[in-house]
Design a protein around this motif. Structure first.
Motif, PDB file in Angstrom:
ATOM      1  N   GLY A  99       0.734  -1.115   0.107  1.00 48.01           N
ATOM      2  CA  GLY A  99      -0.119  -0.043   0.004  1.00 48.01           C
ATOM      3  C   GLY A  99       0.939   1.294   0.183  1.00 48.01           C
ATOM      4  N   ARG A 100       2.078   1.128  -0.305  1.00 42.72           N
ATOM      5  CA  ARG A 100       2.991   2.354  -0.255  1.00 42.72           C
ATOM      6  C   ARG A 100       3.097   3.109  -1.585  1.00 42.72           C
ATOM      7  NH1 ARG A 100       8.384   0.709   2.430  1.00 42.72           N
ATOM      8  NH2 ARG A 100       9.017   2.843   2.143  1.00 42.72           N
ATOM      9  N   VAL A 101       2.507   2.271  -2.634  1.00 40.80           N
ATOM     10  CA  VAL A 101       2.097   2.837  -3.915  1.00 40.80           C
ATOM     11  C   VAL A 101       0.892   2.771  -4.464  1.00 40.80           C
ATOM     12  CG1 VAL A 101       3.020   2.429  -6.513  1.00 40.80           C
ATOM     13  CG2 VAL A 101       4.812   2.268  -4.535  1.00 40.80           C
ATOM     14  N   GLN A 102       0.268   3.764  -5.068  1.00 43.25           N
ATOM     15  CA  GLN A 102      -1.054   3.972  -5.817  1.00 43.25           C
ATOM     16  C   GLN A 102      -0.754   4.041  -7.146  1.00 43.25           C
ATOM     17  OE1 GLN A 102      -0.360   6.575  -3.008  1.00 43.25           O
ATOM     18  NE2 GLN A 102      -1.210   4.830  -1.819  1.00 43.25           N
ATOM     19  N   ALA A 103      -0.993   2.861  -7.792  1.00 47.71           N
ATOM     20  CA  ALA A 103      -0.837   2.933  -9.385  1.00 47.71           C
ATOM     21  C   ALA A 103      -2.232   2.576 -10.126  1.00 47.71           C
ATOM     22  CB  ALA A 103       0.091   1.774  -9.664  1.00 47.71           C
ATOM     23  N   SER A 104      -2.380   3.372 -11.158  1.00 51.94           N
ATOM     24  CA  SER A 104      -3.450   3.136 -12.009  1.00 51.94           C
ATOM     25  C   SER A 104      -3.288   3.003 -13.467  1.00 51.94           C
ATOM     26  CB  SER A 104      -4.711   4.032 -11.820  1.00 51.94           C
ATOM     27  OG  SER A 104      -4.335   5.274 -12.061  1.00 51.94           O
ATOM     28  N   GLY A 105      -3.935   2.402 -14.294  1.00 53.85           N
ATOM     29  CA  GLY A 105      -3.609   2.288 -15.678  1.00 53.85           C
ATOM     30  C   GLY A 105      -2.804   1.066 -15.933  1.00 53.85           C
ATOM     31  N   ASN A 106      -2.686   0.570 -17.176  1.00 49.08           N
ATOM     32  CA  ASN A 106      -2.425  -0.658 -17.688  1.00 49.08           C
ATOM     33  C   ASN A 106      -1.016  -0.680 -18.035  1.00 49.08           C
ATOM     34  OD1 ASN A 106      -2.272   1.119 -19.898  1.00 49.08           O
ATOM     35  ND2 ASN A 106      -3.305  -0.708 -21.144  1.00 49.08           N
ATOM     36  N   ARG A 107      -0.208   0.589 -17.681  1.00 51.93           N
ATOM     37  CA  ARG A 107       1.267   0.621 -17.812  1.00 51.93           C
ATOM     38  C   ARG A 107       1.908   1.122 -16.577  1.00 51.93           C
ATOM     39  NH1 ARG A 107       3.417   3.173 -23.226  1.00 51.93           N
ATOM     40  NH2 ARG A 107       5.019   1.735 -22.682  1.00 51.93           N
ATOM     41  N   ALA A 108       1.231   1.115 -15.602  1.00 48.05           N
ATOM     42  CA  ALA A 108       1.757   1.618 -14.307  1.00 48.05           C
ATOM     43  C   ALA A 108       2.664   0.779 -13.271  1.00 48.05           C
ATOM     44  CB  ALA A 108       0.333   1.924 -13.462  1.00 48.05           C
ATOM     45  N   ASP A 109       3.272  -0.342 -13.965  1.00 46.81           N
ATOM     46  CA  ASP A 109       4.123  -1.061 -13.326  1.00 46.81           C
ATOM     47  C   ASP A 109       5.269  -0.454 -13.743  1.00 46.81           C
ATOM     48  OD1 ASP A 109       5.712  -2.969 -12.276  1.00 46.81           O
ATOM     49  OD2 ASP A 109       4.738  -4.789 -12.851  1.00 46.81           O
ATOM     50  N   LEU A 110       6.005   0.000 -12.569  1.00 49.15           N
ATOM     51  CA  LEU A 110       7.662   0.425 -12.754  1.00 49.15           C
ATOM     52  C   LEU A 110       8.677  -0.404 -12.503  1.00 49.15           C
ATOM     53  CD1 LEU A 110       7.229   3.838 -11.343  1.00 49.15           C
ATOM     54  CD2 LEU A 110       6.721   3.403 -13.620  1.00 49.15           C
ATOM     55  N   GLY A 111       8.105  -1.805 -12.235  1.00 45.42           N
ATOM     56  CA  GLY A 111       9.294  -2.796 -11.630  1.00 45.42           C
ATOM     57  C   GLY A 111      10.620  -2.953 -12.504  1.00 45.42           C
ATOM     58  N   ASP A 112      10.341  -3.096 -13.841  1.00 42.04           N
ATOM     59  CA  ASP A 112      11.342  -3.252 -14.865  1.00 42.04           C
ATOM     60  C   ASP A 112      12.126  -1.868 -15.195  1.00 42.04           C
ATOM     61  OD1 ASP A 112      10.455  -5.890 -15.088  1.00 42.04           O
ATOM     62  OD2 ASP A 112       9.458  -5.488 -17.076  1.00 42.04           O
ATOM     63  N   LEU A 113      11.591  -0.658 -14.498  1.00 42.64           N
ATOM     64  CA  LEU A 113      12.504   0.568 -14.965  1.00 42.64           C
ATOM     65  C   LEU A 113      13.423   0.746 -13.744  1.00 42.64           C
ATOM     66  CD1 LEU A 113       9.494   2.681 -16.123  1.00 42.64           C
ATOM     67  CD2 LEU A 113      10.951   0.995 -17.465  1.00 42.64           C
ATOM     68  N   LEU A 114      13.277   0.169 -12.737  1.00 41.09           N
ATOM     69  CA  LEU A 114      13.962   0.466 -11.352  1.00 41.09           C
ATOM     70  C   LEU A 114      15.020  -0.473 -11.029  1.00 41.09           C
ATOM     71  CD1 LEU A 114      10.748   1.697  -9.482  1.00 41.09           C
ATOM     72  CD2 LEU A 114      12.698   2.993 -10.362  1.00 41.09           C
ATOM     73  N   PRO A 115      16.007   0.062 -10.227  1.00 42.12           N
ATOM     74  CA  PRO A 115      16.389   1.357  -9.778  1.00 42.12           C
ATOM     75  C   PRO A 115      16.967   2.186 -10.896  1.00 42.12           C
ATOM     76  CG  PRO A 115      18.215  -0.512  -9.113  1.00 42.12           C
ATOM     77  CD  PRO A 115      17.002  -1.278  -9.956  1.00 42.12           C
ATOM     78  N   VAL A 116      16.982   3.304 -10.471  1.00 44.59           N
ATOM     79  CA  VAL A 116      17.574   4.373 -11.634  1.00 44.59           C
ATOM     80  C   VAL A 116      19.004   5.151 -10.936  1.00 44.59           C
ATOM     81  CG1 VAL A 116      15.652   4.872 -12.897  1.00 44.59           C
ATOM     82  CG2 VAL A 116      15.881   6.243 -10.648  1.00 44.59           C
ATOM     83  N   VAL A 117      19.023   5.074  -9.557  1.00 48.68           N
ATOM     84  CA  VAL A 117      20.381   5.736  -8.992  1.00 48.68           C
ATOM     85  C   VAL A 117      21.341   4.471  -8.750  1.00 48.68           C
ATOM     86  CG1 VAL A 117      20.947   6.637  -6.669  1.00 48.68           C
ATOM     87  CG2 VAL A 117      18.811   7.177  -7.642  1.00 48.68           C
ATOM     88  N   PRO A 118      22.494   4.672  -9.269  1.00 47.95           N
ATOM     89  CA  PRO A 118      23.596   3.898  -9.181  1.00 47.95           C
ATOM     90  C   PRO A 118      23.817   3.494  -7.771  1.00 47.95           C
ATOM     91  CG  PRO A 118      24.597   6.029  -9.704  1.00 47.95           C
ATOM     92  CD  PRO A 118      22.925   6.129  -9.711  1.00 47.95           C
ATOM     93  N   PRO A 119      24.191   2.072  -7.511  1.00 45.92           N
ATOM     94  CA  PRO A 119      24.474   1.680  -6.155  1.00 45.92           C
ATOM     95  C   PRO A 119      25.584   2.312  -5.492  1.00 45.92           C
ATOM     96  CG  PRO A 119      24.977  -0.071  -7.841  1.00 45.92           C
ATOM     97  CD  PRO A 119      24.390   1.175  -8.490  1.00 45.92           C
ATOM     98  N   ARG A 120      25.677   2.317  -4.373  1.00 46.51           N
ATOM     99  CA  ARG A 120      26.982   2.929  -3.451  1.00 46.51           C
ATOM    100  C   ARG A 120      28.157   1.765  -3.888  1.00 46.51           C
ATOM    101  NH1 ARG A 120      26.844   6.371   1.144  1.00 46.51           N
ATOM    102  NH2 ARG A 120      24.543   6.911   1.386  1.00 46.51           N
ATOM    103  N   THR A 121      29.200   2.685  -3.867  1.00 42.03           N
ATOM    104  CA  THR A 121      30.513   1.756  -4.192  1.00 42.03           C
ATOM    105  C   THR A 121      31.006   1.327  -2.955  1.00 42.03           C
ATOM    106  OG1 THR A 121      31.105   2.983  -6.261  1.00 42.03           O
ATOM    107  CG2 THR A 121      32.864   1.765  -5.299  1.00 42.03           C
ATOM    108  N   VAL A 122      31.105  -0.114  -2.826  1.00 41.87           N
ATOM    109  CA  VAL A 122      31.561  -0.470  -1.349  1.00 41.87           C
ATOM    110  C   VAL A 122      33.173  -0.516  -1.580  1.00 41.87           C
ATOM    111  CG1 VAL A 122      31.438  -2.444   0.217  1.00 41.87           C
ATOM    112  CG2 VAL A 122      29.266  -1.603  -1.149  1.00 41.87           C
ATOM    113  N   LEU A 123      33.788  -0.152  -0.799  1.00 41.91           N
ATOM    114  CA  LEU A 123      35.314  -0.233  -0.787  1.00 41.91           C
ATOM    115  C   LEU A 123      35.959  -1.532  -0.108  1.00 41.91           C
ATOM    116  CD1 LEU A 123      36.363   3.284  -0.721  1.00 41.91           C
ATOM    117  CD2 LEU A 123      36.285   2.080  -2.767  1.00 41.91           C
ATOM    118  N   PRO A 124      36.882  -2.535  -0.545  1.00 40.49           N
ATOM    119  CA  PRO A 124      37.291  -3.545   0.270  1.00 40.49           C
ATOM    120  C   PRO A 124      37.886  -2.966   1.586  1.00 40.49           C
ATOM    121  CG  PRO A 124      38.382  -3.317  -1.641  1.00 40.49           C
ATOM    122  CD  PRO A 124      37.630  -2.192  -1.699  1.00 40.49           C
TER     123      PRO A 124
END
Length: 130
Positions: A105-130
């Motif tokens: 219930g954290r997202v309200q989505a309507s319409g037949n193209r309202a699934d963003l699952g395949d478009l995310l994430p859009v921010v690059p992950p943090r770089t983890v240094l060894p």
């Protein structure tokens, strides 16, 4: 033509990281930093997936139109996805899955193209240094 960026990408990414750090420490991010993080990440979504058939809203900070297809010019678009800033940033950074957010219930989505699952994430992950 991709949308014009209003947020400097370096400043936007820095804002996203600052919000992540503040939330991880149990704090509340400053409104200006939160707004910059949301705007940057929405602009990144729009740059990667241009179009006008789905409107993604994160009130009160910003909204963008994405995905090729029928473009709307007035009123409510055929597909709308709306959520709060914390949910959007979790989706944008990949720390929350779209279906999980929608089912919770954290997202309200309507319409037949309202699934963003395949478009995310859009921010690059943090770089983890060894």
């Amino acid at each position: 033509m991709p949308p014009r960026r209003r947020t400097d990408p370096a400043q936007g990414l820095a804002a996203v990281r600052a919000v992540e750090d503040t939330l991880a420490q149990g704090g509340k991010p400053a409104r200006a930093v939160l707004a910059t993080a949301v705007r940057y990440s929405l602009e990144e979504l729009a740059a990667r997936h241009p179009g006008g058939s789905v409107e993604v809203r994160v009130p009160p900070f910003a909204a963008v139109q994405v995905l090729e297809g029928p473009r709307h010019t007035r009123g409510t678009p055929p597909a709308v996805v709306e959520m709060d800033a914390a949910t959007w940033l979790a989706l944008a950074t990949g720390t929350l899955e779209f279906e999980q957010a929608r089912a919770g219930g954290r997202v309200q989505a309507s319409g037949n193209r309202a699934d963003l699952g395949d478009l995310l994430p859009v921010v690059p992950p943090r770089t983890v240094l060894p």
